[in-house]
Enzyme design. Sequence first.
Site, PDB file in Angstrom:
ATOM      1  N   ASP A  92      -0.115  -3.726   6.282  1.00 36.02           N
ATOM      2  CA  ASP A  92      -0.726  -3.213   7.513  1.00 36.02           C
ATOM      3  C   ASP A  92      -2.190  -3.655   7.644  1.00 36.02           C
ATOM      4  O   ASP A  92      -3.000  -2.977   8.267  1.00 36.02           O
ATOM      5  CB  ASP A  92      -0.679  -1.678   7.542  1.00 36.02           C
ATOM      6  CG  ASP A  92       0.717  -1.145   7.836  1.00 36.02           C
ATOM      7  OD1 ASP A  92       1.613  -1.940   8.157  1.00 36.02           O
ATOM      8  OD2 ASP A  92       0.899   0.087   7.748  1.00 36.02           O
ATOM      9  N   HIS A 104       1.463   3.987   1.885  1.00 36.23           N
ATOM     10  CA  HIS A 104       1.999   4.801   2.982  1.00 36.23           C
ATOM     11  C   HIS A 104       3.527   4.941   2.907  1.00 36.23           C
ATOM     12  O   HIS A 104       4.217   4.006   2.511  1.00 36.23           O
ATOM     13  CB  HIS A 104       1.574   4.198   4.333  1.00 36.23           C
ATOM     14  CG  HIS A 104       0.135   4.455   4.656  1.00 36.23           C
ATOM     15  ND1 HIS A 104      -0.581   3.694   5.541  1.00 36.23           N
ATOM     16  CD2 HIS A 104      -0.724   5.404   4.188  1.00 36.23           C
ATOM     17  CE1 HIS A 104      -1.828   4.159   5.621  1.00 36.23           C
ATOM     18  NE2 HIS A 104      -1.939   5.194   4.803  1.00 36.23           N
ATOM     19  N   HIS A 113       0.839  -1.202   0.000  1.00 35.17           N
ATOM     20  CA  HIS A 113       0.000   0.000   0.000  1.00 35.17           C
ATOM     21  C   HIS A 113       0.872   1.249   0.000  1.00 35.17           C
ATOM     22  O   HIS A 113       2.097   1.153   0.117  1.00 35.17           O
ATOM     23  CB  HIS A 113      -1.004  -0.006   1.162  1.00 35.17           C
ATOM     24  CG  HIS A 113      -0.397   0.126   2.524  1.00 35.17           C
ATOM     25  ND1 HIS A 113       0.386  -0.838   3.091  1.00 35.17           N
ATOM     26  CD2 HIS A 113      -0.461   1.131   3.442  1.00 35.17           C
ATOM     27  CE1 HIS A 113       0.773  -0.452   4.294  1.00 35.17           C
ATOM     28  NE2 HIS A 113       0.278   0.751   4.531  1.00 35.17           N
ATOM     29  N   HIS A 153       4.672  -4.422  11.051  1.00 31.50           N
ATOM     30  CA  HIS A 153       5.008  -3.664  12.262  1.00 31.50           C
ATOM     31  C   HIS A 153       5.116  -4.588  13.467  1.00 31.50           C
ATOM     32  O   HIS A 153       4.375  -5.570  13.579  1.00 31.50           O
ATOM     33  CB  HIS A 153       3.937  -2.599  12.566  1.00 31.50           C
ATOM     34  CG  HIS A 153       3.940  -1.454  11.611  1.00 31.50           C
ATOM     35  ND1 HIS A 153       4.759  -0.358  11.756  1.00 31.50           N
ATOM     36  CD2 HIS A 153       3.226  -1.239  10.472  1.00 31.50           C
ATOM     37  CE1 HIS A 153       4.538   0.502  10.764  1.00 31.50           C
ATOM     38  NE2 HIS A 153       3.613  -0.017   9.963  1.00 31.50           N
ATOM     39  N   HIS A 191      -7.418  -0.736   5.603  1.00 33.53           N
ATOM     40  CA  HIS A 191      -6.384   0.183   6.114  1.00 33.53           C
ATOM     41  C   HIS A 191      -6.213   1.313   5.099  1.00 33.53           C
ATOM     42  O   HIS A 191      -6.256   2.490   5.454  1.00 33.53           O
ATOM     43  CB  HIS A 191      -5.096  -0.594   6.338  1.00 33.53           C
ATOM     44  CG  HIS A 191      -3.931   0.235   6.775  1.00 33.53           C
ATOM     45  ND1 HIS A 191      -3.881   0.855   8.005  1.00 33.53           N
ATOM     46  CD2 HIS A 191      -2.767   0.545   6.151  1.00 33.53           C
ATOM     47  CE1 HIS A 191      -2.726   1.509   8.106  1.00 33.53           C
ATOM     48  NE2 HIS A 191      -2.042   1.342   7.002  1.00 33.53           N
ATOM     49  N   ASP A 242       5.946   4.868   5.001  1.00 36.29           N
ATOM     50  CA  ASP A 242       6.821   3.908   5.683  1.00 36.29           C
ATOM     51  C   ASP A 242       6.871   2.564   4.950  1.00 36.29           C
ATOM     52  O   ASP A 242       7.573   1.650   5.377  1.00 36.29           O
ATOM     53  CB  ASP A 242       6.400   3.712   7.157  1.00 36.29           C
ATOM     54  CG  ASP A 242       5.005   3.142   7.327  1.00 36.29           C
ATOM     55  OD1 ASP A 242       4.068   3.605   6.642  1.00 36.29           O
ATOM     56  OD2 ASP A 242       4.838   2.219   8.150  1.00 36.29           O
ATOM     57  N   HIS A 243       6.161   2.463   3.816  1.00 33.55           N
ATOM     58  CA  HIS A 243       6.176   1.243   3.008  1.00 33.55           C
ATOM     59  C   HIS A 243       6.773   1.463   1.621  1.00 33.55           C
ATOM     60  O   HIS A 243       7.128   0.495   0.951  1.00 33.55           O
ATOM     61  CB  HIS A 243       4.756   0.665   2.889  1.00 33.55           C
ATOM     62  CG  HIS A 243       4.193   0.273   4.218  1.00 33.55           C
ATOM     63  ND1 HIS A 243       4.003  -1.036   4.600  1.00 33.55           N
ATOM     64  CD2 HIS A 243       3.829   1.025   5.283  1.00 33.55           C
ATOM     65  CE1 HIS A 243       3.536  -1.065   5.852  1.00 33.55           C
ATOM     66  NE2 HIS A 243       3.427   0.168   6.282  1.00 33.55           N
TER      67      HIS A 243
HETATM   68 FE    FE Z   1       2.802   0.950   8.116  1.00 32.53          FE
HETATM   69 ZN    ZN Z   2       0.090   1.758   6.531  1.00 28.92          ZN
END
Ligand code: FE
Ligand code: ZN
Length: 258
Positions: free
Chosen positions: A130, A54, A52, A168, A108, A56-57
């Site tokens: 996530d 985001h 996805h 995570h 998410h 942090d990905h």
């Molecule tokens: Fe994340």
């Molecule tokens: Zn995420």
Amino acid sequence: MKLIPLPAFQDNYLWLLHDGQRALVVDPGDAGPVQAHLAEHGLQLTAILVTHHHPDHVGGVDTLRDATGAAVFGPARERIPQPYAHLNEGDEVDVLGLRFHVFDVPGHTAGHIAYYCSSVEGAPLLFCGDTLFSGGCGRLFEGTPPQMLASLDKLAALPGNTRVCCTHEYTLGNLKFATAVEPGNTQLIHYRQQCEERRSRGEPTLPSTIALENSINPFLRTRQPAVAQAARAHDPAADPADPVAVFAALRQWKNEFR
Ligand code: FE
Ligand code: ZN
């Protein structure tokens, strides 16, 4: 095949899978830990799988693509760093001699996907981003409770021995909440002890398995009477016979839980 969770940021794992020569990485939010591992072990990165959009990905995608020429795969319905192969439910990705099946798992984010391989040296493997965490699930930033519950149900139906690679290390916090929901779940109590020991040694709690999550994760247990009753005790408007209402009440409760 080696499966490695590379720690990044506060609590992310960048999952790396390699055969001693070629590697794939999932959701590289940061290129640094991936490049260090590739260099240290003499690995060639051949594929980047993204679940996805985001940051942090996807934060390390461009750097890794430029440095290695790796092919990038990601969700068709989200904007991730171009160019990449756009994937939808039912698509297949062949990498490292393995075939990964793509599931749409919205909730998410609106276009979130997951990658499932039915056999990596004998056992299935799931990269779920996530969507599913050990003992918990992702927050609903772009999706609705019915969407997220359907996504989680899809993952919960996979074979019990499927290794679940979550992105995570949220396990201890999730299990604290799970215990508040289901204080009488003995498997949960035992698993929580195990995870506390692992974390105190600095080890990851992941990967988990689908069988384990089905026995301890309240978000996969909305049809269990104890979980449904706990949800209603927290939110009297939640009909315990309606899994979506139970799920929504649990998710709201978790958002406020300390
Ligand atoms: Fe994340
Ligand atoms: Zn995420």
